[in-house]
Motif scaffolding. Structure first.
Motif, PDB file in Angstrom:
ATOM      1  N   THR A 147      -6.880   5.991   7.176  1.00 24.49           N
ATOM      2  CA  THR A 147      -7.771   5.909   8.351  1.00 24.49           C
ATOM      3  C   THR A 147      -7.653   7.127   9.269  1.00 24.49           C
ATOM      4  O   THR A 147      -6.557   7.636   9.505  1.00 24.49           O
ATOM      5  CB  THR A 147      -7.440   4.636   9.159  1.00 24.49           C
ATOM      6  OG1 THR A 147      -7.517   3.515   8.283  1.00 24.49           O
ATOM      7  CG2 THR A 147      -8.400   4.444  10.315  1.00 24.49           C
ATOM      8  N   GLY A 157      -9.468  -3.350   5.597  1.00 24.36           N
ATOM      9  CA  GLY A 157     -10.869  -3.741   5.447  1.00 24.36           C
ATOM     10  C   GLY A 157     -11.191  -4.911   6.358  1.00 24.36           C
ATOM     11  O   GLY A 157     -10.618  -5.996   6.194  1.00 24.36           O
ATOM     12  N   THR A 158     -12.107  -4.711   7.327  1.00 27.22           N
ATOM     13  CA  THR A 158     -12.466  -5.785   8.272  1.00 27.22           C
ATOM     14  C   THR A 158     -13.161  -6.931   7.510  1.00 27.22           C
ATOM     15  O   THR A 158     -13.581  -6.774   6.357  1.00 27.22           O
ATOM     16  CB  THR A 158     -13.441  -5.258   9.348  1.00 27.22           C
ATOM     17  OG1 THR A 158     -14.661  -4.876   8.689  1.00 27.22           O
ATOM     18  CG2 THR A 158     -12.865  -4.072  10.102  1.00 27.22           C
ATOM     19  N   GLY A 173     -12.978   4.861   9.741  1.00 26.36           N
ATOM     20  CA  GLY A 173     -12.210   3.625   9.599  1.00 26.36           C
ATOM     21  C   GLY A 173     -12.786   2.837   8.437  1.00 26.36           C
ATOM     22  O   GLY A 173     -12.424   3.046   7.276  1.00 26.36           O
ATOM     23  N   PHE A 178       0.988   4.251   3.977  1.00 26.41           N
ATOM     24  CA  PHE A 178      -0.255   4.692   3.353  1.00 26.41           C
ATOM     25  C   PHE A 178      -1.202   5.157   4.439  1.00 26.41           C
ATOM     26  O   PHE A 178      -1.564   4.387   5.344  1.00 26.41           O
ATOM     27  CB  PHE A 178      -0.872   3.522   2.574  1.00 26.41           C
ATOM     28  CG  PHE A 178      -2.187   3.819   1.919  1.00 26.41           C
ATOM     29  CD1 PHE A 178      -2.264   4.640   0.813  1.00 26.41           C
ATOM     30  CD2 PHE A 178      -3.362   3.250   2.410  1.00 26.41           C
ATOM     31  CE1 PHE A 178      -3.488   4.908   0.198  1.00 26.41           C
ATOM     32  CE2 PHE A 178      -4.587   3.491   1.797  1.00 26.41           C
ATOM     33  CZ  PHE A 178      -4.639   4.329   0.686  1.00 26.41           C
ATOM     34  N   ILE A 213     -16.444  -5.849   6.224  1.00 26.76           N
ATOM     35  CA  ILE A 213     -16.354  -5.030   5.011  1.00 26.76           C
ATOM     36  C   ILE A 213     -16.068  -5.918   3.792  1.00 26.76           C
ATOM     37  O   ILE A 213     -16.649  -5.729   2.714  1.00 26.76           O
ATOM     38  CB  ILE A 213     -15.276  -3.924   5.186  1.00 26.76           C
ATOM     39  CG1 ILE A 213     -15.743  -2.914   6.239  1.00 26.76           C
ATOM     40  CG2 ILE A 213     -14.934  -3.238   3.865  1.00 26.76           C
ATOM     41  CD1 ILE A 213     -17.076  -2.211   5.969  1.00 26.76           C
ATOM     42  N   ILE A 234       0.804  -1.220   0.000  1.00 24.57           N
ATOM     43  CA  ILE A 234       0.000   0.000   0.000  1.00 24.57           C
ATOM     44  C   ILE A 234       0.841   1.275   0.000  1.00 24.57           C
ATOM     45  O   ILE A 234       0.397   2.314  -0.461  1.00 24.57           O
ATOM     46  CB  ILE A 234      -1.001   0.002   1.180  1.00 24.57           C
ATOM     47  CG1 ILE A 234      -0.284  -0.181   2.524  1.00 24.57           C
ATOM     48  CG2 ILE A 234      -2.054  -1.077   0.998  1.00 24.57           C
ATOM     49  CD1 ILE A 234      -1.225  -0.138   3.725  1.00 24.57           C
ATOM     50  N   TYR A 279      -7.390  -4.950   9.640  1.00 23.09           N
ATOM     51  CA  TYR A 279      -6.843  -3.898   8.763  1.00 23.09           C
ATOM     52  C   TYR A 279      -7.039  -4.216   7.276  1.00 23.09           C
ATOM     53  O   TYR A 279      -7.363  -5.330   6.906  1.00 23.09           O
ATOM     54  CB  TYR A 279      -5.407  -3.515   9.113  1.00 23.09           C
ATOM     55  CG  TYR A 279      -4.298  -4.534   9.003  1.00 23.09           C
ATOM     56  CD1 TYR A 279      -4.407  -5.718   8.306  1.00 23.09           C
ATOM     57  CD2 TYR A 279      -3.067  -4.256   9.605  1.00 23.09           C
ATOM     58  CE1 TYR A 279      -3.355  -6.604   8.219  1.00 23.09           C
ATOM     59  CE2 TYR A 279      -2.000  -5.130   9.523  1.00 23.09           C
ATOM     60  CZ  TYR A 279      -2.161  -6.301   8.828  1.00 23.09           C
ATOM     61  OH  TYR A 279      -1.130  -7.172   8.746  1.00 23.09           O
TER      62      TYR A 279
HETATM   63  C1  LIG Z   1      -2.264  -2.634  13.489  1.00 23.09           C
HETATM   64  C2  LIG Z   1      -3.054  -1.749  12.572  1.00 23.09           C
HETATM   65  C3  LIG Z   1      -2.472  -1.311  11.393  1.00 23.09           C
HETATM   66  C4  LIG Z   1      -3.163  -0.439  10.554  1.00 23.09           C
HETATM   67  N1  LIG Z   1      -2.534   0.076   9.441  1.00 23.09           N
HETATM   68  C5  LIG Z   1      -3.154   1.040   8.711  1.00 23.09           C
HETATM   69  C6  LIG Z   1      -2.457   1.728   7.652  1.00 23.09           C
HETATM   70  O1  LIG Z   1      -1.280   1.452   7.391  1.00 23.09           O
HETATM   71  N2  LIG Z   1      -3.126   2.691   6.966  1.00 23.09           N
HETATM   72  C7  LIG Z   1      -4.419   3.032   7.243  1.00 23.09           C
HETATM   73  O2  LIG Z   1      -4.944   3.923   6.576  1.00 23.09           O
HETATM   74  N3  LIG Z   1      -5.114   2.379   8.227  1.00 23.09           N
HETATM   75  C8  LIG Z   1      -4.503   1.415   8.977  1.00 23.09           C
HETATM   76  N4  LIG Z   1      -5.173   0.789   9.997  1.00 23.09           N
HETATM   77  C9  LIG Z   1      -6.563   1.112  10.256  1.00 23.09           C
HETATM   78  C10 LIG Z   1      -7.498  -0.035   9.868  1.00 23.09           C
HETATM   79  O3  LIG Z   1      -7.555  -0.152   8.468  1.00 23.09           O
HETATM   80  C11 LIG Z   1      -8.855   0.235  10.531  1.00 23.09           C
HETATM   81  O4  LIG Z   1      -8.687   0.018  11.915  1.00 23.09           O
HETATM   82  C12 LIG Z   1      -9.955  -0.653   9.968  1.00 23.09           C
HETATM   83  O5  LIG Z   1     -10.258  -0.299   8.640  1.00 23.09           O
HETATM   84  C13 LIG Z   1     -11.247  -0.597  10.793  1.00 23.09           C
HETATM   85  O6  LIG Z   1     -11.611   0.724  11.080  1.00 23.09           O
HETATM   86  P1  LIG Z   1     -11.955   1.119  12.604  1.00 23.09           P
HETATM   87  O7  LIG Z   1     -10.827   0.659  13.446  1.00 23.09           O
HETATM   88  O8  LIG Z   1     -12.274   2.556  12.618  1.00 23.09           O
HETATM   89  O9  LIG Z   1     -13.209   0.267  12.981  1.00 23.09           O
HETATM   90  P2  LIG Z   1     -14.749   0.634  12.639  1.00 23.09           P
HETATM   91  O10 LIG Z   1     -14.872   1.009  11.206  1.00 23.09           O
HETATM   92  O11 LIG Z   1     -15.247   1.595  13.645  1.00 23.09           O
HETATM   93  O12 LIG Z   1     -15.452  -0.766  12.819  1.00 23.09           O
HETATM   94  C14 LIG Z   1     -15.880  -1.252  14.121  1.00 23.09           C
HETATM   95  C15 LIG Z   1     -16.667  -2.538  13.849  1.00 23.09           C
HETATM   96  O13 LIG Z   1     -17.868  -2.225  13.089  1.00 23.09           O
HETATM   97  C16 LIG Z   1     -17.897  -3.029  11.930  1.00 23.09           C
HETATM   98  N5  LIG Z   1     -18.498  -2.317  10.823  1.00 23.09           N
HETATM   99  C17 LIG Z   1     -18.218  -1.065  10.392  1.00 23.09           C
HETATM  100  N6  LIG Z   1     -18.934  -0.763   9.314  1.00 23.09           N
HETATM  101  C18 LIG Z   1     -19.690  -1.846   9.029  1.00 23.09           C
HETATM  102  C19 LIG Z   1     -20.632  -2.171   8.011  1.00 23.09           C
HETATM  103  N7  LIG Z   1     -20.945  -1.324   7.025  1.00 23.09           N
HETATM  104  N8  LIG Z   1     -21.202  -3.403   8.042  1.00 23.09           N
HETATM  105  C20 LIG Z   1     -20.903  -4.287   9.022  1.00 23.09           C
HETATM  106  N9  LIG Z   1     -20.005  -4.035  10.004  1.00 23.09           N
HETATM  107  C21 LIG Z   1     -19.406  -2.835  10.003  1.00 23.09           C
HETATM  108  C22 LIG Z   1     -16.431  -3.369  11.633  1.00 23.09           C
HETATM  109  O14 LIG Z   1     -16.299  -4.511  10.800  1.00 23.09           O
HETATM  110  C23 LIG Z   1     -15.883  -3.570  13.038  1.00 23.09           C
HETATM  111  O15 LIG Z   1     -16.212  -4.855  13.482  1.00 23.09           O
HETATM  112  C24 LIG Z   1      -4.480  -0.072  10.867  1.00 23.09           C
HETATM  113  C25 LIG Z   1      -5.089  -0.545  12.039  1.00 23.09           C
HETATM  114  C26 LIG Z   1      -4.377  -1.337  12.901  1.00 23.09           C
HETATM  115  C27 LIG Z   1      -5.019  -1.768  14.203  1.00 23.09           C
END
Ligand SMILES: Cc1cc2nc3c(=O)[nH]c(=O)nc-3n(C[C@H](O)[C@H](O)[C@H](O)COP(=O)(O)OP(=O)(O)OC[C@H]3O[C@@H](n4cnc5c(N)ncnc54)[C@H](O)[C@@H]3O)c2cc1C
Length: 380
Positions: free
Chosen positions: A126, A364-365, A131, A123, A368, A93, A362
């Motif tokens: 977030t 995309g959960t 997120g 990259f 997602i 990324i 990360y």
């Molecule tokens: C170790 C680590 C490394 C990372 N590295 C990067 C990086 O390099 N660059 C970057 O940009 N980001 C990075 N991230 C961020 C990561 O991509 C986000 O944490 C992740 O996309 C989830 O966002 P959030 O934590 O805000 O959770 P949220 O979006 O708040 O989600 C919380 C919960 O709600 C669920 N949820 C949310 N929306 C929906 C939906 N529409 N339908 C069903 N369920 C849903 C989620 O699946 C999750 O279970 C990193 C995170 C970590 C912990």
């Protein structure tokens, strides 16, 4: 679909595997303890060309095919994700958008140093309030003369504490939920940029994540990547391309856990025999191996389709979803096979167990990924 590897691909995978097993793996307890990667390992990785696998040859990289790249990440995953994550944040990324949509001048300025690892990339998409809903980012980039002024906060950004170049997505159209975002190449020395909190994480030691603060951060216009307002496509494409790389690391970690588990099952004795003699253990190993193999095939399939220019987000999401959920199952089963010893901190299985957890979150959960796959099925 033919997944037959060429002689060169086998040699590539073998050389990375030897580096990981013989040089990196023995240092993992130290990396866990210090939360830092020994510089000599990074130098050896650079000599092996690991920083440049996705960078075009004219800029000093090897521009491997997608299938070869996932082979490399599969082998990197054998040590867990603290060391391996560096190459994903950088070469996956962290430089994908620059390689894909950068101008020749931008590429010349940064890519040769990125190909050696002298300059590491990351990259930043977030934000605290955005997120999964990445389209909700609020970091703004306002044009002022020949510069953009960035304001906002990114968080959890992998590799940012050591990055010499940050690919940052910001909103150039401030209308609510406008998809008119732009991508910027930010150097840490730019006025108005600083690293905020560096987070302590439960796994992936050696590869910290941090908060990035943009306070009237001045970014020269020539550091905008691609046309203004077209960054959303670049960001989503970058994430889509990164997913088989996550999947590949999961496959490598599963394969290592299978080796550890079969060795242990052959040597640990209870009730007067090796625990590997019990059918309960056979069943666990069989499920672990079968799901690992299915993950590997989904991952290679996504990579081959990408090489053929016909991969879809459904293909990459399926690989990431299945491989990351398989790793959770395999790490849990591996720990079960170790019994109480698996719960002792310095047992490597515990490290994999902790590292594994992030792969369902990360890039995309899992929820997602399921959304992407489901929506795409209904569209077709
Ligand atoms: C170790 C680590 C490394 C990372 N590295 C990067 C990086 O390099 N660059 C970057 O940009 N980001 C990075 N991230 C961020 C990561 O991509 C986000 O944490 C992740 O996309 C989830 O966002 P959030 O934590 O805000 O959770 P949220 O979006 O708040 O989600 C919380 C919960 O709600 C669920 N949820 C949310 N929306 C929906 C939906 N529409 N339908 C069903 N369920 C849903 C989620 O699946 C999750 O279970 C990193 C995170 C970590 C912990």
């Amino acid at each position: 679909m033919d997944f037959e590897l060429s002689v060169e691909q086998r040699a590539l995978a073998d050389s990375v595997k030897a580096f990981i097993d013989e040089r990196v793996d023995p240092r993992m307890p130290e990396i866990e303890r210090t939360n830092a990667i020994p510089p000599e390992l990074l130098k050896e990785a650079s000599d092996l060309g690991l920083f440049g696998i996705s960078i075009p040859e004219e800029y000093g990289g090897s521009n491997l095919s997608r299938l070869s790249r996932v082979l490399v990440h599969q082998m990197l995953g054998r040590s867990g994700f603290g060391f391996a994550g560096i190459f994903a944040a950088h070469g996956g990324i962290g430089s994908e958008a620059l390689v894909t949509i950068g101008t020749p001048e931008q590429k010349q300025r940064y890519l040769p140093r990125m190909a050696t690892g002298e300059l590491r990339g990351c990259f930043a998409l977030t934000e605290p309030g955005a997120g999964s809903d990445a389209g909700g980012i609020t970091t703004t980039a306002v044009k002022k003369g020949d510069r953009y002024i960035l304001n906002g906060v990114k968080h959890y950004i992998s590799g940012s504490t050591h990055a010499g170049l940050l690919t940052v997505v910001a909103r150039t159209n401030t209308a609510p939920r406008s998809k008119e975002m732009s991508v910027f190449l930010v150097e840490p020395s730019f006025k108005g940029f600083r690293i905020g909190t560096v987070y302590d994480t439960m796994g992936c030691k050696g590869h910290p994540i941090a908060e990035l603060l943009f306070e009237d951060c001045e970014v020269p216009e020539e550091n905008r990547l691609g046309p203004e307002g077209k960054g959303w496509l670049a960001a989503t494409k970058t994430l889509m391309e990164g997913r088989p790389v996550v999947a590949a690391r999961c496959v490598g970690a599963c394969e290592r856990l299978l080796e550890i588990s079969t060795d242990y099952a052959k040597t640990r004795k209870q009730f007067g025999q090796a625990i590997g003699e019990f059918q309960g253990i056979h069943f666990m190993l069989a499920d672990m191996a079968t799901r690992t193999e299915a993950s590997r095939l989904l991952t290679y399939r996504a990579a081959v389709l990408a090489d053929e220019g016909r991969v879809t987000s459904q293909d990459t999401s399926m690989a990431k979803l299945f491989a990351s959920e398989t790793l959770a199952f395999v790490a849990d089963s591996a720990l079960q096979i170790q019994g109480g010893s698996g719960y002792i901190t310095d047992n490597p299985v515990g490290r994999f167990y902790r590292d594994a957890r992030i792969t369902r979150i990360y890039e995309g959960t899992s929820e997602i990924q399921r959304g992407i796959i489901g929506r795409s099925m209904l569209r077709n």
